[in-house]
Scaffold this motif. Structure first.
Motif, mmCIF file in Angstrom:
data_model
loop_
_atom_site.group_PDB
_atom_site.id
_atom_site.type_symbol
_atom_site.label_atom_id
_atom_site.label_comp_id
_atom_site.label_asym_id
_atom_site.label_seq_id
_atom_site.Cartn_x
_atom_site.Cartn_y
_atom_site.Cartn_z
ATOM 1 N N UNK A 73 -19.441 -10.481 14.858
ATOM 2 C CA UNK A 73 -20.541 -9.615 15.288
ATOM 3 C C UNK A 73 -21.391 -10.308 16.347
ATOM 4 N N UNK A 74 -21.705 -9.591 17.418
ATOM 5 C CA UNK A 74 -22.533 -10.170 18.472
ATOM 6 C C UNK A 74 -22.786 -9.174 19.585
ATOM 7 N N UNK A 75 -23.776 -9.477 20.401
ATOM 8 C CA UNK A 75 -24.057 -8.654 21.583
ATOM 9 C C UNK A 75 -24.807 -9.504 22.602
ATOM 10 N N UNK A 76 -24.953 -8.976 23.809
ATOM 11 C CA UNK A 76 -25.589 -9.715 24.900
ATOM 12 C C UNK A 76 -26.905 -9.052 25.306
ATOM 13 N N UNK A 77 -28.004 -9.755 25.107
ATOM 14 C CA UNK A 77 -29.322 -9.283 25.543
ATOM 15 C C UNK A 77 -29.598 -9.845 26.931
#
Length: 278
Positions: free
Chosen positions: A80-84
């Motif tokens: 799980x992850x995302x880019x801010x």
């Protein structure tokens, strides 16, 4: 039959990894905030359930269901992850906290939940999905890169702490991957400041991502999620896996460039890519 738990399994690398593990006969527990996007995984025999890694209650509820189904987790894939995105001046504390809640603190909490079982069995493997973004930082994405740098250090410490219990830790570091993650990296921005002083970077960043995604001869080609999934599965069954596995040209070249170039030269390269040099 070995059991694997995968976070962020509703799309991209997580989904492809779940499919491949299932094809190879593993019992797969696939988690994500969006259960509706994992119907296809359920249809092939995966146990799917909702888990938001930023919420303690959600993690607790998910693990109650997991432990009611199995008392053994052999492999954990922290995906799980995302880019801010956004310049530091633009970012709110909420932006920063959420970036670390997803990419770091949630990952740590999920890991803590599986460790008692792995220690008891004196066996297990934890595969953290990092990024080449843990080797360098790009203007406009400092929060994301900082979270991936943190994951580098956390994985090192965890690997050392768990070695006496027979638990291995692997950090998988792909370059750019053709997933919603990369597409979303063009749009996850905070509200612009008055006058939008960083607007040029946003525009050029979007153009750069479009160029990477749509170019067939890019110097830094985009990886298919399945390619990364295959390496994740391979690293889960090797007796002595590498502690860091770099996937793709970008993941292999960028650390070398960062090491060989001065900070000033590297900064110039990044700023030139974003059209920010005067």
């Amino acid at each position: 039959m070995k059991t694997v738990l995968i976070t962020g399994a509703s799309s991209g690398i997580g989904k492809e990894t779940a499919k491949l593990f299932r094809d190879k006969g593993f019992q797969v527990i696939a988690t994500s905030r969006r259960v509706e996007n994992m119907v296809d995984l359920e249809e092939i025999g995966c146990f799917v359930l909702s888990m938001d890694v930023t919420k303690e209650v959600s993690i607790e509820n998910a693990f109650q269901k997991i432990f009611s189904k199995t008392k053994q987790i052999d492999i954990l894939v922290n995906n799980a992850g995302y880019c801010q995105n956004g310049f530091v001046e633009e970012l709110t504390m909420e932006n920063l906290h959420y970036q670390f809640d997803v990419n770091v603190f949630g990952l740590i909490r999920v890991t803590q939940k599986v460790l008692p079982l792995m220690r008891k069995n004196r066996n297990g493997r934890i595969i953290n999905i990092g990024s080449v973004g843990g080797d360098f930082t790009s203007a406009g994405a400092s929060a994301y890169h900082a979270s991936k740098y943190a994951l580098e250090s956390f994985s090192d410490g965890l690997r050392q702490e768990l070695a006496p219990f027979g638990i291995q830790v692997v950090l998988v570091k792909p370059g750019g991957v053709e997933t919603d993650f990369l597409n979303h990296s063009k749009v996850f921005y905070p509200e612009p400041l008055e006058g939008n002083p960083y607007g040029k970077m946003r525009t050029n960043f979007g153009k750069m991502i479009d160029s990477i995604l749509n170019s067939s001869n890019s110097a830094f080609p985009i990886l298919k999620p399945k390619v990364v999934a295959e390496i994740i599965v391979q690293s889960s069954v090797l007796n002595k896996p590498k502690s860091r596995i770099r996937i793709g040209r970008t993941a292999k070249i960028m650390p070398v460039m960062k090491r060989l170039l001065s900070d000033q030269a590297f900064d110039k390269m990044i700023l030139n890519q974003l059209g920010l040099l005067k």
